[in-house]
Motif scaffolding. Structure first.
Motif, PDB file in Angstrom:
ATOM      1  N   ALA A  78       0.833  -1.205   0.000  1.00 25.57           N
ATOM      2  CA  ALA A  78       0.000   0.000   0.000  1.00 25.57           C
ATOM      3  C   ALA A  78       0.872   1.261   0.000  1.00 25.57           C
ATOM      4  O   ALA A  78       0.565   2.238  -0.700  1.00 25.57           O
ATOM      5  CB  ALA A  78      -0.932   0.002   1.211  1.00 25.57           C
ATOM      6  N   ASP A  79       1.973   1.246   0.754  1.00 28.34           N
ATOM      7  CA  ASP A  79       2.891   2.387   0.777  1.00 28.34           C
ATOM      8  C   ASP A  79       3.536   2.599  -0.586  1.00 28.34           C
ATOM      9  O   ASP A  79       3.718   3.739  -1.032  1.00 28.34           O
ATOM     10  CB  ASP A  79       3.977   2.168   1.830  1.00 28.34           C
ATOM     11  CG  ASP A  79       3.481   2.342   3.247  1.00 28.34           C
ATOM     12  OD1 ASP A  79       2.364   2.866   3.422  1.00 28.34           O
ATOM     13  OD2 ASP A  79       4.203   1.946   4.179  1.00 28.34           O
ATOM     14  N   LEU A  81       2.267   1.791  -3.503  1.00 24.90           N
ATOM     15  CA  LEU A  81       1.248   2.339  -4.399  1.00 24.90           C
ATOM     16  C   LEU A  81       0.974   3.804  -4.079  1.00 24.90           C
ATOM     17  O   LEU A  81       0.756   4.613  -4.988  1.00 24.90           O
ATOM     18  CB  LEU A  81      -0.039   1.525  -4.301  1.00 24.90           C
ATOM     19  CG  LEU A  81       0.022   0.102  -4.852  1.00 24.90           C
ATOM     20  CD1 LEU A  81      -1.311  -0.605  -4.615  1.00 24.90           C
ATOM     21  CD2 LEU A  81       0.366   0.098  -6.335  1.00 24.90           C
ATOM     22  N   ALA A  82       0.970   4.144  -2.805  1.00 24.77           N
ATOM     23  CA  ALA A  82       0.730   5.537  -2.422  1.00 24.77           C
ATOM     24  C   ALA A  82       1.838   6.448  -2.923  1.00 24.77           C
ATOM     25  O   ALA A  82       1.614   7.623  -3.216  1.00 24.77           O
ATOM     26  CB  ALA A  82       0.608   5.641  -0.902  1.00 24.77           C
ATOM     27  N   ASP A  83       3.044   5.898  -3.050  1.00 26.24           N
ATOM     28  CA  ASP A  83       4.193   6.689  -3.487  1.00 26.24           C
ATOM     29  C   ASP A  83       4.148   6.993  -4.979  1.00 26.24           C
ATOM     30  O   ASP A  83       4.620   8.047  -5.414  1.00 26.24           O
ATOM     31  CB  ASP A  83       5.482   5.929  -3.149  1.00 26.24           C
ATOM     32  CG  ASP A  83       6.731   6.733  -3.468  1.00 26.24           C
ATOM     33  OD1 ASP A  83       6.950   7.768  -2.819  1.00 26.24           O
ATOM     34  OD2 ASP A  83       7.478   6.319  -4.377  1.00 26.24           O
ATOM     35  N   GLY A  84       3.584   6.074  -5.780  1.00 21.50           N
ATOM     36  CA  GLY A  84       3.624   6.294  -7.222  1.00 21.50           C
ATOM     37  C   GLY A  84       2.456   5.738  -8.000  1.00 21.50           C
ATOM     38  O   GLY A  84       2.451   5.792  -9.230  1.00 21.50           O
ATOM     39  N   ASP A  85       1.490   5.150  -7.306  1.00 24.56           N
ATOM     40  CA  ASP A  85       0.253   4.670  -7.923  1.00 24.56           C
ATOM     41  C   ASP A  85       0.479   3.569  -8.937  1.00 24.56           C
ATOM     42  O   ASP A  85      -0.339   3.379  -9.840  1.00 24.56           O
ATOM     43  CB  ASP A  85      -0.513   5.831  -8.572  1.00 24.56           C
ATOM     44  CG  ASP A  85      -1.967   5.442  -8.874  1.00 24.56           C
ATOM     45  OD1 ASP A  85      -2.540   4.655  -8.108  1.00 24.56           O
ATOM     46  OD2 ASP A  85      -2.503   5.905  -9.900  1.00 24.56           O
ATOM     47  N   ARG A  86       1.589   2.815  -8.812  1.00 25.14           N
ATOM     48  CA  ARG A  86       1.800   1.677  -9.697  1.00 25.14           C
ATOM     49  C   ARG A  86       2.858   0.754  -9.098  1.00 25.14           C
ATOM     50  O   ARG A  86       3.674   1.175  -8.277  1.00 25.14           O
ATOM     51  CB  ARG A  86       2.228   2.121 -11.098  1.00 25.14           C
ATOM     52  CG  ARG A  86       3.557   2.850 -11.159  1.00 25.14           C
ATOM     53  CD  ARG A  86       3.863   3.341 -12.551  1.00 25.14           C
ATOM     54  NE  ARG A  86       4.012   2.242 -13.507  1.00 25.14           N
ATOM     55  CZ  ARG A  86       3.995   2.412 -14.826  1.00 25.14           C
ATOM     56  NH1 ARG A  86       3.828   3.632 -15.333  1.00 25.14           N
ATOM     57  NH2 ARG A  86       4.158   1.383 -15.641  1.00 25.14           N
ATOM     58  N   ALA A 147      -2.114  -5.703  -6.228  1.00 27.58           N
ATOM     59  CA  ALA A 147      -1.699  -4.376  -6.696  1.00 27.58           C
ATOM     60  C   ALA A 147      -1.589  -4.305  -8.210  1.00 27.58           C
ATOM     61  O   ALA A 147      -1.899  -3.272  -8.816  1.00 27.58           O
ATOM     62  CB  ALA A 147      -0.357  -4.004  -6.061  1.00 27.58           C
ATOM     63  N   ARG A 151      -4.067  -2.956 -13.099  1.00 31.92           N
ATOM     64  CA  ARG A 151      -3.332  -2.345 -14.215  1.00 31.92           C
ATOM     65  C   ARG A 151      -3.147  -3.310 -15.372  1.00 31.92           C
ATOM     66  O   ARG A 151      -2.665  -2.927 -16.443  1.00 31.92           O
ATOM     67  CB  ARG A 151      -1.961  -1.864 -13.730  1.00 31.92           C
ATOM     68  CG  ARG A 151      -2.046  -0.709 -12.732  1.00 31.92           C
ATOM     69  CD  ARG A 151      -0.647  -0.214 -12.385  1.00 31.92           C
ATOM     70  NE  ARG A 151       0.055   0.256 -13.585  1.00 31.92           N
ATOM     71  CZ  ARG A 151      -0.052   1.475 -14.085  1.00 31.92           C
ATOM     72  NH1 ARG A 151      -0.851   2.358 -13.504  1.00 31.92           N
ATOM     73  NH2 ARG A 151       0.626   1.820 -15.162  1.00 31.92           N
TER      74      ARG A 151
END
Length: 266
Positions: A78-79, A81-86, A147, A151
């Motif tokens: 989750a961290d 993904l929060a940093d760069g959304d991918r 995650a 995508r």
């Protein structure tokens, strides 16, 4: 092919996560991913100072994680993904061995007596190895697929062991955990390729890492003589892992790739 000779750009613009990235194979993988263009490499390790040192050296980001803790793994992803959304690439190298079992193997080697590990192996030692090596792989695979699936793609590489095929006398818990990593990864690979996610595994033989440095010297020498090539370097394994994670390996799904210096074939 070493890191300096590797073609640039295979991971251009991608976001990668490496567990066990604070040392050994994981650190070598993190450095190679960065050298080959990854936009961000997240370095996760139980030892945060080690992860921080590696991350700082490549402009990445460090995280502390115990892969045996499923909630901690979920928070880690989750961290990311929060940093760069991918999240494009996950390399799971975190794992443990058992120094006590290695000491018993050495004692038997020196005395000439049969190896006696199983009868002295307690539940705690069994669970430690299996919870980190096998349960940890499940936790990382599940979080990574969750995650990546929205995508529609991604690459995951897990680390098993040649010991999962050619089991070592006196190492039942380690061999079982790594054989489980192979089967788990292959099953997941068949399931998630429908979502464009490739999962593969590398199965090393002896590798010159801090974990291997804890192997008693006599046991280490015996293992080194068991193949045409001695101990591999962490960079050797990073080359193989990055190949499996790269678009170059787009047709490879569910492989367990031996990297054991010619000790045996399957």
């Amino acid at each position: 092919m070493n890191q300096q000779e590797a073609p640039a750009g295979r991971f251009a613009g991608q976001v990668a996560l490496v567990t066990g990235g604070g040392s050994g194979i994981g650190a070598a993988v993190a450095r190679q991913l960065a050298a080959e263009g990854a936009a961000r490499v997240h370095v996760a390790d139980l030892n945060l100072p080690n992860a921080t040192a590696v991350a700082d050296s490549i402009g990445g980001r460090a995280h502390a994680v115990d892969v045996a803790d499923s909630a901690a793994v979920d928070r880690l992803v989750a961290d990311v993904l929060a940093d760069g959304d991918r999240l494009d690439v996950v390399v799971h190298t975190a794992g443990v061995d058992d120094p006590d079992a290695k000491a018993r193997i050495l004692a038997a080697q020196e005395s000439g007596d049969p190896v006696d590990v199983l009868c002295e192996l307690d539940d705690e030692a069994w669970r430690r190895v299996c919870s980190i090596n096998l349960d940890g792989t499940f936790h990382v695979l599940r979080a990574a697929v969750r995650a990546m699936r929205p995508r529609g793609g991604g690459a995951i590489v897990t680390v098993g062991s040649s010991a999962g095929f050619d089991t070592l006398v006196g190492y039942p818990h380690y061999a079982a955990s790594k054989a489980g990593v192979h089967a788990l990864s292959q099953s997941v690979a068949k399931e998630v390729i429908a979502h464009g996610i490739r999962v593969n595994t590398v199965a090393p033989g002896p590798v010159d890492t801090p974990m291997a440095a804890r192997t008693p010297e006599a046991v280490r020498k015996a293992m080194e003589k068991s193949g045409a090539i001695g101990y591999a370097s962490a960079e050797d394994l990073a080359d193989t892992i990055c190949y499996l994670a790269s678009p170059t390996a787009k047709n490879i799904v569910g492989a367990v790739l031996l990297s054991n210096g010619g000790r045996f074939t399957v």
